[in-house]
Design an enzyme around this catalytic site. Sequence first.
Site, PDB file in Angstrom:
ATOM      1  N   LEU A  69      45.387  51.053  29.959  1.00  0.00           N
ATOM      2  CA  LEU A  69      44.089  51.449  30.208  1.00  0.00           C
ATOM      3  C   LEU A  69      43.634  52.856  29.676  1.00  0.00           C
ATOM      4  O   LEU A  69      44.671  53.717  29.509  1.00  0.00           O
ATOM      5  CB  LEU A  69      44.027  51.293  31.788  1.00  0.00           C
ATOM      6  CG  LEU A  69      44.309  49.774  32.208  1.00  0.00           C
ATOM      7  CD1 LEU A  69      44.448  49.790  33.662  1.00  0.00           C
ATOM      8  CD2 LEU A  69      42.885  48.867  31.850  1.00  0.00           C
ATOM      9  N   PRO A  70      42.507  53.279  29.824  1.00  0.00           N
ATOM     10  CA  PRO A  70      42.118  54.402  28.890  1.00  0.00           C
ATOM     11  C   PRO A  70      42.652  55.670  29.971  1.00  0.00           C
ATOM     12  O   PRO A  70      42.945  56.677  29.334  1.00  0.00           O
ATOM     13  CB  PRO A  70      40.468  54.307  28.825  1.00  0.00           C
ATOM     14  CG  PRO A  70      40.302  53.087  29.123  1.00  0.00           C
ATOM     15  CD  PRO A  70      41.369  52.421  30.145  1.00  0.00           C
ATOM     16  N   LYS A 178      54.844  62.311  26.799  1.00  0.00           N
ATOM     17  CA  LYS A 178      53.562  61.765  25.963  1.00  0.00           C
ATOM     18  C   LYS A 178      52.319  62.726  25.935  1.00  0.00           C
ATOM     19  O   LYS A 178      51.849  62.925  24.936  1.00  0.00           O
ATOM     20  CB  LYS A 178      53.083  60.249  26.264  1.00  0.00           C
ATOM     21  CG  LYS A 178      51.720  59.820  25.742  1.00  0.00           C
ATOM     22  CD  LYS A 178      52.237  59.626  24.287  1.00  0.00           C
ATOM     23  CE  LYS A 178      50.996  59.278  23.497  1.00  0.00           C
ATOM     24  NZ  LYS A 178      50.109  58.188  23.691  1.00  0.00           N
ATOM     25  N   LYS A 247      40.776  63.781  26.679  1.00  0.00           N
ATOM     26  CA  LYS A 247      41.433  63.471  28.185  1.00  0.00           C
ATOM     27  C   LYS A 247      42.979  63.796  28.056  1.00  0.00           C
ATOM     28  O   LYS A 247      43.532  64.398  29.076  1.00  0.00           O
ATOM     29  CB  LYS A 247      41.263  62.029  28.361  1.00  0.00           C
ATOM     30  CG  LYS A 247      41.696  61.671  29.666  1.00  0.00           C
ATOM     31  CD  LYS A 247      43.320  60.801  29.426  1.00  0.00           C
ATOM     32  CE  LYS A 247      42.917  59.553  28.742  1.00  0.00           C
ATOM     33  NZ  LYS A 247      44.533  59.225  28.739  1.00  0.00           N
TER      34      LYS A 247
END
Length: 310
Positions: A69-70, A178, A247
């Site tokens: 998911l984003p 990440k 983001k």
Amino acid sequence: MRVGFVGLGMMGLPMAENLARRPDIHLVAFDRAPEAREKLKAHPAFGTTLAVAESLHDLATCEIVVLMLPDSSITNAVVLGGGGAPGLADLLGRGALVIDMGSSNPADTRMLEARLAEASIVLADAPVSGAVAKAKAGTLSILFGGDDATFERARPVLEGMGTTLIRAGGVSAGHAMKAINNYVYAAGLLAVSEALLMGRTLGLDASVLASVLNASSGRNVASETKLAQFMIPETYAGGFALKLQAKDLGIVATMLDDMEVDAPQVALCAALWREASTALGPKADNTEIYRFLERGRNAGAHKEEAHAAD
């Protein structure tokens, strides 16, 4: 093994398609967008070892559920529910495993781990690196956060999507690594964009400049895989949204708030990408950071011309 998959976007769809090819997995995939669900129905395994769910309720009997998911806000809503709608924490059985493969905020990951543990559900994080091309090829690098037993349990699923499995540490370590990796990549892409802008301003041959960077110490992933391919020809189709890059940088900036680390480039990079995302809109590719810089140069040139005219 009955496996659920939530999130059929640019990365999630090919990842789910690869999982559906494994004979040892019965896949139940869901996305809230009907058009995304329809795309997966074209898979040859549809109707046999692949089912496309109409809601999260159809994943209730899954042993493992993968999330792609984003961002953390959407992931949190899928796991915890909201507005009267149940989440996976309410629907899955005791002992189920949820694997968050998106680029989430490590603090949210730790919060979800604790909340799911209350329902006797295990959480692991396993963000990916490699972009759409490797998602399609099933050759992603996967950074796993979780204990040994959970890793072994997740391994058959992870091996259906990636070829390089890296043990990052405990839960949330994958997401932390990440985020840091994505910062380094974004900083490199920004430097390459600035180099291209300088080269063109000086009248240099952009293709030769790309060759120089890739044969010299300026070489990085962006110079090797984005510059000549998408930025010089101005196609800007690198396959990763600029808003998601912004983001990710925001996550790193937030992480810094809890550290005694002086990293001024993080704040500068995050602010610039955030501004670019606002200026270029939600559909912009991350390689379009060059367009944002070019726009700024042109605006500066117009101001100088106007000032000279005065």
